[in-house]
Every structure is written in structure tokens, then in C-alpha cells.
Design an enzyme around this catalytic site. Structure first.
Site, PDB file in Angstrom:
ATOM      1  N   HIS A  24       0.810  -1.233   0.000  1.00 21.38           N
ATOM      2  CA  HIS A  24       0.000   0.000   0.000  1.00 21.38           C
ATOM      3  C   HIS A  24       0.841   1.281   0.000  1.00 21.38           C
ATOM      4  O   HIS A  24       0.663   2.192   0.793  1.00 21.38           O
ATOM      5  CB  HIS A  24      -1.105  -0.001   1.067  1.00 21.38           C
ATOM      6  CG  HIS A  24      -0.703  -0.086   2.511  1.00 21.38           C
ATOM      7  ND1 HIS A  24       0.288   0.676   3.069  1.00 21.38           N
ATOM      8  CD2 HIS A  24      -1.210  -0.821   3.522  1.00 21.38           C
ATOM      9  CE1 HIS A  24       0.383   0.410   4.351  1.00 21.38           C
ATOM     10  NE2 HIS A  24      -0.505  -0.509   4.659  1.00 21.38           N
ATOM     11  N   HIS A  78      -4.658  -7.965  15.514  1.00 24.48           N
ATOM     12  CA  HIS A  78      -4.749  -6.806  14.616  1.00 24.48           C
ATOM     13  C   HIS A  78      -5.641  -7.162  13.430  1.00 24.48           C
ATOM     14  O   HIS A  78      -5.495  -8.235  12.835  1.00 24.48           O
ATOM     15  CB  HIS A  78      -3.342  -6.434  14.153  1.00 24.48           C
ATOM     16  CG  HIS A  78      -3.267  -5.209  13.303  1.00 24.48           C
ATOM     17  ND1 HIS A  78      -4.182  -4.182  13.337  1.00 24.48           N
ATOM     18  CD2 HIS A  78      -2.332  -4.837  12.372  1.00 24.48           C
ATOM     19  CE1 HIS A  78      -3.836  -3.256  12.475  1.00 24.48           C
ATOM     20  NE2 HIS A  78      -2.723  -3.622  11.880  1.00 24.48           N
ATOM     21  N   GLU A  80      -6.010  -5.345  10.489  1.00 29.01           N
ATOM     22  CA  GLU A  80      -5.642  -4.944   9.124  1.00 29.01           C
ATOM     23  C   GLU A  80      -5.537  -6.194   8.245  1.00 29.01           C
ATOM     24  O   GLU A  80      -5.142  -7.270   8.696  1.00 29.01           O
ATOM     25  CB  GLU A  80      -4.331  -4.137   9.114  1.00 29.01           C
ATOM     26  CG  GLU A  80      -4.118  -3.479   7.752  1.00 29.01           C
ATOM     27  CD  GLU A  80      -3.046  -2.397   7.708  1.00 29.01           C
ATOM     28  OE1 GLU A  80      -2.376  -2.146   8.728  1.00 29.01           O
ATOM     29  OE2 GLU A  80      -2.883  -1.800   6.620  1.00 29.01           O
ATOM     30  N   ASP A  82      -3.720  -7.534   6.097  1.00 24.70           N
ATOM     31  CA  ASP A  82      -2.554  -8.403   5.918  1.00 24.70           C
ATOM     32  C   ASP A  82      -2.482  -9.462   7.018  1.00 24.70           C
ATOM     33  O   ASP A  82      -1.741 -10.437   6.898  1.00 24.70           O
ATOM     34  CB  ASP A  82      -1.240  -7.610   5.831  1.00 24.70           C
ATOM     35  CG  ASP A  82      -1.060  -6.576   6.917  1.00 24.70           C
ATOM     36  OD1 ASP A  82      -2.067  -6.083   7.448  1.00 24.70           O
ATOM     37  OD2 ASP A  82       0.099  -6.262   7.242  1.00 24.70           O
ATOM     38  N   HIS A 145      -0.668   0.118  15.343  1.00 29.49           N
ATOM     39  CA  HIS A 145      -0.858   1.424  14.733  1.00 29.49           C
ATOM     40  C   HIS A 145      -2.310   1.653  14.305  1.00 29.49           C
ATOM     41  O   HIS A 145      -2.609   2.650  13.639  1.00 29.49           O
ATOM     42  CB  HIS A 145       0.080   1.577  13.518  1.00 29.49           C
ATOM     43  CG  HIS A 145      -0.293   0.697  12.352  1.00 29.49           C
ATOM     44  ND1 HIS A 145      -0.531   1.221  11.107  1.00 29.49           N
ATOM     45  CD2 HIS A 145      -0.518  -0.618  12.249  1.00 29.49           C
ATOM     46  CE1 HIS A 145      -0.842   0.241  10.275  1.00 29.49           C
ATOM     47  NE2 HIS A 145      -0.847  -0.878  10.949  1.00 29.49           N
ATOM     48  N   ASP A 164       2.054  -5.585  14.780  1.00 25.03           N
ATOM     49  CA  ASP A 164       2.934  -4.887  13.830  1.00 25.03           C
ATOM     50  C   ASP A 164       4.186  -4.311  14.489  1.00 25.03           C
ATOM     51  O   ASP A 164       5.201  -4.093  13.810  1.00 25.03           O
ATOM     52  CB  ASP A 164       2.169  -3.727  13.179  1.00 25.03           C
ATOM     53  CG  ASP A 164       1.318  -4.171  11.998  1.00 25.03           C
ATOM     54  OD1 ASP A 164       1.679  -5.159  11.339  1.00 25.03           O
ATOM     55  OD2 ASP A 164       0.303  -3.526  11.735  1.00 25.03           O
ATOM     56  N   TYR A 192      10.678   0.621   8.559  1.00 26.57           N
ATOM     57  CA  TYR A 192       9.318   0.245   8.976  1.00 26.57           C
ATOM     58  C   TYR A 192       8.798   1.267  10.008  1.00 26.57           C
ATOM     59  O   TYR A 192       7.672   1.756   9.909  1.00 26.57           O
ATOM     60  CB  TYR A 192       9.401  -1.153   9.586  1.00 26.57           C
ATOM     61  CG  TYR A 192       8.094  -1.798   9.963  1.00 26.57           C
ATOM     62  CD1 TYR A 192       7.456  -2.668   9.095  1.00 26.57           C
ATOM     63  CD2 TYR A 192       7.528  -1.569  11.213  1.00 26.57           C
ATOM     64  CE1 TYR A 192       6.277  -3.286   9.465  1.00 26.57           C
ATOM     65  CE2 TYR A 192       6.349  -2.187  11.576  1.00 26.57           C
ATOM     66  CZ  TYR A 192       5.726  -3.047  10.697  1.00 26.57           C
ATOM     67  OH  TYR A 192       4.557  -3.654  11.060  1.00 26.57           O
ATOM     68  N   HIS A 225       5.515  -9.146  11.258  1.00 26.62           N
ATOM     69  CA  HIS A 225       6.274  -9.071   9.998  1.00 26.62           C
ATOM     70  C   HIS A 225       7.750  -9.267  10.300  1.00 26.62           C
ATOM     71  O   HIS A 225       8.269  -8.724  11.287  1.00 26.62           O
ATOM     72  CB  HIS A 225       6.141  -7.691   9.338  1.00 26.62           C
ATOM     73  CG  HIS A 225       4.756  -7.326   8.914  1.00 26.62           C
ATOM     74  ND1 HIS A 225       4.144  -7.862   7.804  1.00 26.62           N
ATOM     75  CD2 HIS A 225       3.864  -6.456   9.435  1.00 26.62           C
ATOM     76  CE1 HIS A 225       2.943  -7.337   7.661  1.00 26.62           C
ATOM     77  NE2 HIS A 225       2.735  -6.486   8.649  1.00 26.62           N
TER      78      HIS A 225
HETATM   79 FE1  FEO Z   1      -1.159  -2.958  10.344  1.00 29.77          FE
HETATM   80 FE2  FEO Z   1       0.813  -5.492   9.227  1.00 29.77          FE
HETATM   81  O1  FEO Z   1      -0.766  -4.504   9.407  1.00 29.77           O
END
Ligand code: FEO
Length: 396
Positions: A24, A78, A80, A82, A145, A164, A192, A225
Site C-alpha cells: 500500500h 490486529h 488490518e 494483511d 498502529h 505490527d 518500517y 512481519h
Molecule cells: Fe497494520 Fe501489518 O498490518
């Protein structure tokens, strides 16, 4: 084996996305991973899932570890996409007894998947659940976040599953920080932070403080991640402390665009003057040749950010507007700034750049330097002077 036992009966079961190059708008030139973790205890718990497109990898990794239908709990740290994109399919496959999430996570799950019928169990900071020999303690990390974000802490294992936070976008076959090049790892972690968490730096400071107050014993941090921190998680905690205090180095970043190399000549004159004035590190970055997320990684610890653009249509160049819009949103603080640019007939660019830096609360030094058409050795003297002024402010 691509499934990795990170502690006894605790497994990494995520997916490595080797070929993603644009996350993104963040340039993932070395890919990323979506980490999910499985704890096998009397109750079996899956922490987060993965992006929808790579759900096959998660299912494959789970099947190599356990029959997915035996999983009792899904813990959504989380929402989001992903980490939750394949949640509907995973819930259909696993049929979990409970889906744990924060209060904001519950709202976000409803907003994303519109499923009232999932077996939600809403948990808040300090709530715990027992898996048998192990406990999971939840810590809400609102705005780190997203509003829904939370950590899961397993005290018996000194393990923090951190969503994250503390992550890096870097696809690797290795799973631990001590298996890869340390400098490259920290560079990915810094990029990051600069692109995802910088805006939330005051929240990061508060979180680090409350983690200290809680006295959590941590010997492993497993983010959603990149690499898992086991070789001394204090290294990444100390880096987050520095980055969230927006600590700077003796470093200047010159960002510029150029049409016929005139503004570039000005940038190089400022670059030389900064080095001649004893500044340790100066980065010269053409904004159409460096991705905005790489630029932010350099801005993170820069004491000065110097901006140059020719005037185009009474304004600045579009790529410069792109990076400045992005930078403003991420809220870098306490930067020294200065502006320059060449022009053909009207010459507004350097003034616009100055105003944009003022809007970001930069301390702007010197007057904006404007040079008509092509600079000469003599007219470049103003850029040399600007470089000296910036260096003096940096040393001051
Ligand atoms: Fe906030 Fe890795 O998604």
C-alpha cells in the site's frame, strides 16, 4: 522445515511474500512476511492469520503442525487485512470455540467482515486466558498502529507476540534476528518505524513506559512481519525508544527534483558546503529516483532536511509535493530546514517549500535561495553560504 518451532510447542506458521514490491505505497524491495503463531497446549491457539492471497501457505503450515480443526482459539491481535484477510475462510475451516479481540478489534472485525455470528470474546488490557500450562495476557496498544491493535504476552515463555510493532518488511527463510545481517535488519526495522509508526511516536513512548512499569520479563519478541527478536530484544526496544524520541544524528538529507540540472547543481553546492563544514553524513536524494518510503527512512534520524525544487507552473514539482504530503502526515519533529530552487520566470518554488516546512514545524534557516535559469560559480556562492548556515544551526 519451513514451519519453525520458536519455543517448545510454539510455532511460526505464517507466510513469506517474496515478490511483493508495493505494500500500500511502501516499497518492499525485499518482500515481507505475515507472521502467524500457533501455541499447542491443552487449548490450542492461533495468533493472527495472513493476507488472503497467501492463505494456502498458512493452511499448509498449520497442517504440517496440527489438524486445523483441533485449534480452539483464534486470537486477533490486529484486524488490518494483511493479518485478517483470510479470517473468514480460517474460521470456516477451524470452527474455533472463541475468537479473542480487543473492544476496538471487535468493532473493526464487524466493519470489515460483517459477521455477527462469530464466537467473539472481547478482552481488555490485563485480561488473561489460560491455555493449560501457559497463560495469555492481553495488552491493548491502541494506535500502534490501528485502534484495535493489541499485544499477547505469554509470561511462562517470556514471549511477547507484538502484532505490527517491532516488525520489518523483509522476506527471509531465516526466522530469527541472530540468523541475519544485523545492520540490514536494523535498517529494515528503521524504515518500517519511519513509515508506519513515526506519527505515533508519543504513543510508542507511553507504551514503552507502561511495559517497563508492568515489569514484563521478555526474552523473545515475535512481531507480525519479518524476523523474530530473540538475540537480545533490548536492542529493538532501545531503538524504538530512540526513534520515538525522534533522536537525530549529525546528518542532513537534501531532497530535490530538477528539470535541466540547475536545481541539482544548487543541491550539490549545498552538499559540498555541509561536508566541508564538518557534517558527518549528508544524503543527496533525487525525489523521482528514490521511493518516498526510502526517503522517510533517511529522514528518520536526520537533523536537517533541505528541500530543492525548480518552479513549475508557479509551484513545486509534483514528486516533491508527493513526498512532502507523505512526510507531513508522518509528523517528523524538530528538524532544521532550508529551501532552494531554480526558476525560469516566476520563481515561487523555494517560497512554497519554506511554507511547507513551516507547516511541519521545522526550524527554517537562511533565506530561500532562488537562481534564474542556469547557476554560475558566482551565483552558487549563495548555496555554499546556505550550506554553512545549515551546518552552523546543526552544530548549535
Ligand atoms: Fe497494520 Fe501489518 O498490518
Amino acid at each position: 522445515m519451513d514451519v519453525c518451532e520458536i519455543k517448545k510447542d510454539i510455532y511460526w506458521v505464517g507466510a513469506v511474500d517474496w515478490n511483493i514490491r508495493d505494500f500500500h505505497g511502501y516499497s518492499t524491495e525485499k518482500g515481507t512476511s505475515y507472521n502467524a503463531y500457533l501455541i499447542k497446549d491443552e487449548k490450542i491457539a492461533l495468533f493472527d492469520t495472513v493476507k488472503k492471497e497467501v492463505k494456502g501457505d498458512l493452511i499448509h503450515h498449520l497442517r504440517r503442525t496440527i489438524d486445523p480443526e483441533k485449534i480452539d482459539y483464534i486470537i486477533v491481535n490486529h484486524v488490518e487485512m494483511d493479518h485478517s484477510g483470510c479470517l473468514p475462510e480460517m474460521i470456516d475451516l477451524i470452527k474455533p470455540e472463541k475468537v479473542f479481540c480487543s473492544p476496538m478489534g471487535h468493532k473493526a472485525l464487524l466493519d470489515h467482515f460483517h459477521r455477527e455470528d462469530w464466537p467473539y470474546e472481547v478482552v481488555k488490557t490485563g485480561d488473561t486466558i489460560s491455555l493449560g500450562k501457559r497463560t495469555v495476557r492481553f495488552i491493548e496498544t491502541k494506535m500502534l498502529h490501528w485502534p484495535d491493535s493489541m499485544f499477547s504476552y505469554i509470561p511462562e515463555e517470556k514471549l511477547l507476540i507484538s502484532s505490527d510493532a517491532f516488525g520489518q518488511h523483509w522476506a527471509t527463510s531465516e526466522r530469527f534476528d541472530d540468523q541475519v545481517d544485523a545492520a540490514e535488519l536494523m535498517a529494515h526495522a528503521a524504515k518500517y518505524y519511519a513509515n508506519i509508526l513515526l506519527i505515533f511516536s508519543p504513543v510508542v513512548q507511553k507504551l514503552l513506559e507502561s511495559v517497563r512499569e508492568m515489569g514484563l520479563a521478555i526474552d523473545m519478541i515475535a512481531p507480525d512481519h519479518g524476523l523474530i527478536w530473540r538475540g537480545g530484544p533490548e536492542k529493538i526496544l532501545a531503538a524504538y525508544d530512540r526513534w520515538s524520541r525522534q533522536e537525530t544524528a549529525d546528518k542532513a538529507v537534501i531532497l530535490y527534483d530538477t528539470m535541466w540540472h540547475s536545481t541539482e547543481k544548487m543541491a550539490k553546492a549545498i552538499y559540498s558546503a555541509l561536508l566541508d563544514s564538518g557534517i558527518d553524513t549528508v544524503k543527496l536524494m533525487h525525489v523521482r529516483k528514490n521511493h518516498r518510503s526510502d526517503i522517510m527512512a533517511e529522514v528518520l534520524d536526520a537533523k536537517a532536511v533541505v528541500l530543492g525544487s525548480p518552479t513549475l507552473n508557479n509551484n513545486i514539482m509534483p514528486a516533491m509535493a508527493d513526498i512532502l504530503t507523505y512526510m507531513k502526515g508522518l509528523r517528523p519533529r524538530d528538524k532544521i530546514g532550508a529551501a532552494f530552487g531554480s526558476f525560469g520566470w516566476s520563481g515561487e518554488s523555494a517560497t512554497h517549500l519554506t511554507e511547507m516546512m513551516q507547516a511541519m514545524h521545522f526550524t527554517v534557516v537562511g533565506e530561500p535561495i532562488k537562481i534564474k535559469n542556469v547557476p554560475t560559480h558566482e551565483t552558487l556562492a549563495a548555496c555554499v553560504e546556505l550550506g554553512k548556515t545549515i551546518a552552523k544551526a546543526m552544530k548549535g
